[in-house]
Design a protein around this motif. Structure first.
Motif, PDB file in Angstrom:
ATOM      1  N   UNK A  95      14.175  -8.573   9.199  1.00  0.00           N
ATOM      2  CA  UNK A  95      14.992  -8.479  10.419  1.00  0.00           C
ATOM      3  C   UNK A  95      14.156  -8.703  11.673  1.00  0.00           C
ATOM      4  N   UNK A  96      12.926  -8.224  11.672  1.00  0.00           N
ATOM      5  CA  UNK A  96      12.073  -8.289  12.852  1.00  0.00           C
ATOM      6  C   UNK A  96      11.419  -9.663  12.967  1.00  0.00           C
ATOM      7  N   UNK A  97      11.546 -10.339  14.087  1.00  0.00           N
ATOM      8  CA  UNK A  97      11.010 -11.700  14.212  1.00  0.00           C
ATOM      9  C   UNK A  97       9.486 -11.778  14.163  1.00  0.00           C
ATOM     10  N   UNK A  98       8.776 -10.703  14.534  1.00  0.00           N
ATOM     11  CA  UNK A  98       7.315 -10.764  14.661  1.00  0.00           C
ATOM     12  C   UNK A  98       6.707  -9.511  14.049  1.00  0.00           C
ATOM     13  N   UNK A  99       6.836  -9.389  12.723  1.00  0.00           N
ATOM     14  CA  UNK A  99       6.407  -8.149  12.075  1.00  0.00           C
ATOM     15  C   UNK A  99       5.345  -8.388  11.016  1.00  0.00           C
ATOM     16  N   UNK A 100       4.581  -7.351  10.786  1.00  0.00           N
ATOM     17  CA  UNK A 100       3.587  -7.283   9.725  1.00  0.00           C
ATOM     18  C   UNK A 100       4.066  -6.220   8.729  1.00  0.00           C
ATOM     19  N   UNK A 101       4.088  -6.546   7.431  1.00  0.00           N
ATOM     20  CA  UNK A 101       4.515  -5.607   6.390  1.00  0.00           C
ATOM     21  C   UNK A 101       3.303  -5.130   5.606  1.00  0.00           C
ATOM     22  N   UNK A 102       3.184  -3.809   5.438  1.00  0.00           N
ATOM     23  CA  UNK A 102       2.114  -3.267   4.612  1.00  0.00           C
ATOM     24  C   UNK A 102       2.668  -2.175   3.709  1.00  0.00           C
ATOM     25  N   UNK A 103       2.445  -2.354   2.404  1.00  0.00           N
ATOM     26  CA  UNK A 103       2.821  -1.366   1.396  1.00  0.00           C
ATOM     27  C   UNK A 103       1.534  -0.705   0.916  1.00  0.00           C
ATOM     28  N   UNK A 104       1.496   0.628   0.952  1.00  0.00           N
ATOM     29  CA  UNK A 104       0.266   1.354   0.664  1.00  0.00           C
ATOM     30  C   UNK A 104       0.352   1.995  -0.718  1.00  0.00           C
ATOM     31  N   UNK A 105      -0.540   1.590  -1.594  1.00  0.00           N
ATOM     32  CA  UNK A 105      -0.605   2.186  -2.930  1.00  0.00           C
ATOM     33  C   UNK A 105      -1.106   3.624  -2.838  1.00  0.00           C
ATOM     34  N   UNK A 106      -0.677   4.432  -3.799  1.00  0.00           N
ATOM     35  CA  UNK A 106      -1.133   5.806  -3.851  1.00  0.00           C
ATOM     36  C   UNK A 106      -0.549   6.692  -2.774  1.00  0.00           C
ATOM     37  N   UNK A 107       0.618   6.294  -2.259  1.00  0.00           N
ATOM     38  CA  UNK A 107       1.271   7.087  -1.213  1.00  0.00           C
ATOM     39  C   UNK A 107       2.768   7.091  -1.457  1.00  0.00           C
ATOM     40  N   UNK A 108       3.393   8.187  -1.037  1.00  0.00           N
ATOM     41  CA  UNK A 108       4.841   8.308  -1.071  1.00  0.00           C
ATOM     42  C   UNK A 108       5.399   8.200   0.333  1.00  0.00           C
ATOM     43  N   UNK A 109       6.065   9.278   0.787  1.00  0.00           N
ATOM     44  CA  UNK A 109       6.782   9.248   2.060  1.00  0.00           C
ATOM     45  C   UNK A 109       5.887   9.563   3.254  1.00  0.00           C
ATOM     46  N   UNK A 110       4.663  10.052   3.020  1.00  0.00           N
ATOM     47  CA  UNK A 110       3.806  10.487   4.129  1.00  0.00           C
ATOM     48  C   UNK A 110       2.422   9.838   4.055  1.00  0.00           C
ATOM     49  N   UNK A 111       2.335   8.519   4.163  1.00  0.00           N
ATOM     50  CA  UNK A 111       1.037   7.857   4.027  1.00  0.00           C
ATOM     51  C   UNK A 111       0.043   8.229   5.117  1.00  0.00           C
ATOM     52  N   UNK A 112       0.508   8.705   6.259  1.00  0.00           N
ATOM     53  CA  UNK A 112      -0.427   9.127   7.302  1.00  0.00           C
ATOM     54  C   UNK A 112      -1.342  10.235   6.814  1.00  0.00           C
ATOM     55  N   UNK A 113      -0.841  11.048   5.881  1.00  0.00           N
ATOM     56  CA  UNK A 113      -1.637  12.135   5.314  1.00  0.00           C
ATOM     57  C   UNK A 113      -2.149  11.817   3.914  1.00  0.00           C
ATOM     58  N   UNK A 114      -1.375  11.049   3.146  1.00  0.00           N
ATOM     59  CA  UNK A 114      -1.766  10.748   1.766  1.00  0.00           C
ATOM     60  C   UNK A 114      -2.881   9.709   1.700  1.00  0.00           C
ATOM     61  N   UNK A 115      -2.779   8.677   2.537  1.00  0.00           N
ATOM     62  CA  UNK A 115      -3.795   7.618   2.595  1.00  0.00           C
ATOM     63  C   UNK A 115      -4.141   7.374   4.062  1.00  0.00           C
TER      64      UNK A 115
END
Length: 231
Positions: A196-216
């Protein structure tokens, strides 16, 4: 230098972003915001816009991302870039809405800890060595915020609007990020936002669930730094 506004998830506060705050505080101005003083996304966004600087970058996780989209809808010219972490641009589906009323009633009756323990925390994290400590932090944040915030946030989430058109119209740099094992806001939802976003970067983080700021935290912080440097 453009300040970065950080919006936490439901029943969380700035501690959700503590690793990022530690890493970024010497680089850029940081603003954190409570998001529990009102029971609609519209009013929560208006409050944020009242004290936010004229122009800012903004990153929100979960409910914070939903609120970030409402801030963007109300004031697109003030948002320099947006980061959407483990979140959802869609209106709440009826099955989830139906769970809100019993939870609100239970919170009013003093059962907030039980709701967090039995209905929310089990969906937060991927398995990992820090799982126990992160869940303890989640409970501490929730109990510190209390039942009134839980009720306001539940109502705001229940009644939120669809924000897909808001994302389609935003042409500045965007980050869409989630944990690969997020049960609440799955990878497919983030792939949709990325499209949907015209100018976006997508990043999927392994080893994380809903809280990657704390998990990874290191991987998440590196992704935020790249996004802040995007042109």
């Amino acid at each position: 230098m453009t300040p970065l506004l950080l919006l936490p998830g439901m029943m969380c506060d700035a501690r959700l972003f503590q690793p990022q705050i530690d890493a970024l505080s010497g680089r850029i101005p940081l603003i954190t915001a409570p998001i529990g003083n009102h029971d609609t996304m519209q009013a929560l966004a208006e409050e944020i816009l009242n004290y936010a600087p004229p122009h800012f970058a903004m990153a929100g996780l979960s409910m914070g991302g939903i609120l970030a989209m409402e801030v963007l809808r109300q004031a697109p010219d003030r948002v320099d870039r947006i980061g959407l972490l483990d979140t959802n641009p869609l209106a709440e589906i009826p099955e989830v809405q139906a769970r809100r009323a019993p939870q609100i009633k239970a919170a009013k009756n003093g059962e907030l800890r039980r709701i967090m323990r039995d209905e929310m925390k089990p969906n937060y994290l991927a398995d990992g060595p820090n799982m126990g400590a992160i869940l303890d932090l989640c409970m501490a944040m929730a109990t510190d915020l209390g039942p009134d915030v839980f009720i306001n946030q539940s109502c705001a989430l229940r009644d939120r609007p669809d924000q897909c058109d808001t994302l389609r119209q935003f042409e500045r740099p965007a980050l869409v990020l989630c944990g690969r094992e997020d049960k609440l806001c799955p990878v497919e939802r983030h792939e949709m936002m990325h499209k949907l976003l015209p100018n976006s970067r997508l990043q999927i983080i392994d080893g994380a669930g809903h809280l990657p700021t704390l998990e990874q935290p290191e991987i998440t912080t590196a992704a935020l730094i790249r996004w802040l440097e995007d042109t």
